[in-house]
Design a protein around this motif. Structure first.
Motif, PDB file in Angstrom:
ATOM      1  N   VAL A 106       0.755  -1.175   0.050  1.00  0.00           N
ATOM      2  CA  VAL A 106       0.119   0.204   0.188  1.00  0.00           C
ATOM      3  C   VAL A 106       0.990   1.325   0.132  1.00  0.00           C
ATOM      4  O   VAL A 106       1.771   1.377   0.717  1.00  0.00           O
ATOM      5  N   HIS A 107       0.563   2.168  -0.810  1.00  0.00           N
ATOM      6  CA  HIS A 107       1.194   3.514  -1.017  1.00  0.00           C
ATOM      7  C   HIS A 107       0.592   4.478  -0.482  1.00  0.00           C
ATOM      8  O   HIS A 107      -0.785   4.364  -0.276  1.00  0.00           O
ATOM      9  N   THR A 108       0.982   5.556  -0.247  1.00  0.00           N
ATOM     10  CA  THR A 108       0.401   6.733   0.295  1.00  0.00           C
ATOM     11  C   THR A 108       0.899   8.310  -0.346  1.00  0.00           C
ATOM     12  O   THR A 108       1.885   7.995  -1.160  1.00  0.00           O
ATOM     13  N   GLY A 112       5.207  10.620  -4.458  1.00  0.00           N
ATOM     14  CA  GLY A 112       4.822  11.679  -5.553  1.00  0.00           C
ATOM     15  C   GLY A 112       3.560  11.436  -6.153  1.00  0.00           C
ATOM     16  O   GLY A 112       2.764  12.234  -6.681  1.00  0.00           O
ATOM     17  N   HIS A 113       3.312  10.078  -6.686  1.00  0.00           N
ATOM     18  CA  HIS A 113       2.254   9.799  -7.640  1.00  0.00           C
ATOM     19  C   HIS A 113       1.071   8.933  -7.130  1.00  0.00           C
ATOM     20  O   HIS A 113       0.218   8.814  -7.749  1.00  0.00           O
ATOM     21  N   ALA A 114       1.088   8.886  -5.809  1.00  0.00           N
ATOM     22  CA  ALA A 114       0.040   8.386  -5.165  1.00  0.00           C
ATOM     23  C   ALA A 114      -0.814   9.290  -4.149  1.00  0.00           C
ATOM     24  O   ALA A 114      -0.209  10.251  -4.003  1.00  0.00           O
ATOM     25  N   GLY A 174       5.643   2.203   1.299  1.00  0.00           N
ATOM     26  CA  GLY A 174       6.158   3.389   0.423  1.00  0.00           C
ATOM     27  C   GLY A 174       7.025   3.262  -0.234  1.00  0.00           C
ATOM     28  O   GLY A 174       8.187   2.683   0.134  1.00  0.00           O
ATOM     29  N   HIS A 175       7.143   3.969  -1.410  1.00  0.00           N
ATOM     30  CA  HIS A 175       8.293   3.729  -2.222  1.00  0.00           C
ATOM     31  C   HIS A 175       9.592   4.463  -1.512  1.00  0.00           C
ATOM     32  O   HIS A 175       9.587   5.697  -1.152  1.00  0.00           O
ATOM     33  N   PHE A 176      10.749   3.899  -1.344  1.00  0.00           N
ATOM     34  CA  PHE A 176      11.807   4.232  -0.574  1.00  0.00           C
ATOM     35  C   PHE A 176      12.646   5.122  -1.509  1.00  0.00           C
ATOM     36  O   PHE A 176      12.630   5.174  -2.749  1.00  0.00           O
ATOM     37  N   ALA A 234      -1.983  -0.547  -4.034  1.00  0.00           N
ATOM     38  CA  ALA A 234      -2.938   0.475  -3.907  1.00  0.00           C
ATOM     39  C   ALA A 234      -1.970   1.948  -3.942  1.00  0.00           C
ATOM     40  O   ALA A 234      -1.271   2.080  -3.371  1.00  0.00           O
ATOM     41  N   HIS A 235      -2.338   2.731  -4.915  1.00  0.00           N
ATOM     42  CA  HIS A 235      -2.137   4.093  -4.794  1.00  0.00           C
ATOM     43  C   HIS A 235      -3.196   5.028  -4.490  1.00  0.00           C
ATOM     44  O   HIS A 235      -3.013   6.190  -4.517  1.00  0.00           O
ATOM     45  N   HIS A 236      -4.240   4.511  -3.965  1.00  0.00           N
ATOM     46  CA  HIS A 236      -5.333   5.468  -3.422  1.00  0.00           C
ATOM     47  C   HIS A 236      -5.875   4.536  -2.283  1.00  0.00           C
ATOM     48  O   HIS A 236      -6.105   3.384  -2.533  1.00  0.00           O
TER      49      HIS A 236
HETATM   50 ZN    ZN Z   1       3.881   3.600  -6.893  1.00  0.00          ZN
END
Ligand code: ZN
Ligand code: FE
Ligand code: FE
Ligand code: ZN
Length: 274
Positions: A11-13, A17-19, A42-44, A234-236
């Motif tokens: 899961v991203h938050t 930048g793009h989520a 989260g993308h490191f 998930a990006h949302h």
């Molecule tokens: Zn992503």
């Protein structure tokens, strides 16, 4: 359907930048979907690109974001004891960055680290803006290079899980070469290095329209006793848990009866029945 403990470890938050969406909202959605665990990945921060490359901000968190990322996850975990909230990162594997990544990652109290290959050299091949590059290259070579990077990532010892194992299929560019030996080697390397493979449902909503990894690649993983976990990518917040029941059906059909979960980088299993 019988009761299954569903987990979403990808899961991203909004910090990437793009989520979009807060950690709080993603956990609320996980509860609505009756997930038993949610893992933030989260993308490191991207270490191998020059700082003025726009993609550094577009793709990942910055180092300055990390304390608030970790702090918020910790708070939300205490507020929502009904869901296990796990802390992780999705980390780009790039050859040559291993020592720096190891140094950086060990400062943080993480439950899991997910490894990803999104770059062949500087080409971010899963970014739609650069997909014409597939027309310019030999697809046999692209696929071979991609999986060699996956093997290197697996051997690096940096990761607990490998994300979207065959991301290179995203835009439906398939090679001519026989993929069976590549899949076999991939499963073997994951097994030798004691990694888990993520069954990622985001593949269903991109041109490939298929879970990552493909059925034959997942079957090779099963034959080599490589455990699985689940992720929606998930990006949302509304995407948390998306299509996970379908993923459970797939992994059960292949033969799996349990999912791997992580706490403080130790692996445990949750049974899903046969
Ligand atoms: Zn992503
Ligand atoms: Fe990814
Ligand atoms: Fe991701
Ligand atoms: Zn991903």
């Amino acid at each position: 359907m019988i009761w299954v403990q569903l987990v979403d470890y990808h899961v991203h938050t909004h910090l990437c930048g793009h989520a979009e969406g807060s950690i709080e909202k993603s956990v609320a959605h996980a509860k609505r979907k009756q997930l038993s665990e949610i893992g933030f990945a989260g993308h490191f921060p991207i270490l191998h690109l020059p700082e003025d490359d726009d993609r550094v901000e577009e793709y990942a968190m910055s180092m300055e974001d990390i304390p608030s990322y970790l702090g918020t996850i910790m708070e939300v975990r205490l507020e929502h004891p009904e869901v296990c909230v796990r802390t992780g990162f999705e980390v780009d594997y790039v050859p040559g960055c291993e020592d720096r990544l190891k140094e950086e990652l060990r400062q943080f109290p993480l439950d899991f680290v997910m490894g990803s290959v999104h770059f062949i050299d500087d080409w971010s091949f899963d970014d739609p803006r650069f997909k014409e590059e597939y027309e310019r290259r030999s697809l046999d070579q692209v696929w071979t290079q991609y999986f060699e990077l996956v093997w290197q990532a697996a051997r690096s010892g940096l990761f607990d899980v490998m994300a979207h194992l065959d991301l290179i299929k995203k835009f439906n560019h398939y090679p001519r070469l026989d993929l069976r030996p590549i899949f076999e080697e991939t499963a073997r390397v994951l097994s030798v290095h004691d990694l888990v493979v993520e069954v990622n449902t985001a593949g269903l909503t991109v041109p490939a329209q298929e879970i990552y990894p493909s059925r034959p690649l997942l079957e090779a993983c099963y034959c080599h006793d490589v455990p699985v976990t689940l992720g929606s990518d998930a990006h949302h917040p509304s995407e948390v848990g998306r299509n996970l029941r379908r993923a459970v059906k797939t992994v059960k059909e292949v033969g799996y009866d349990r999912l791997a979960v992580f706490q403080e980088r130790q692996r445990e299993f949750r049974f899903i029945g046969r």
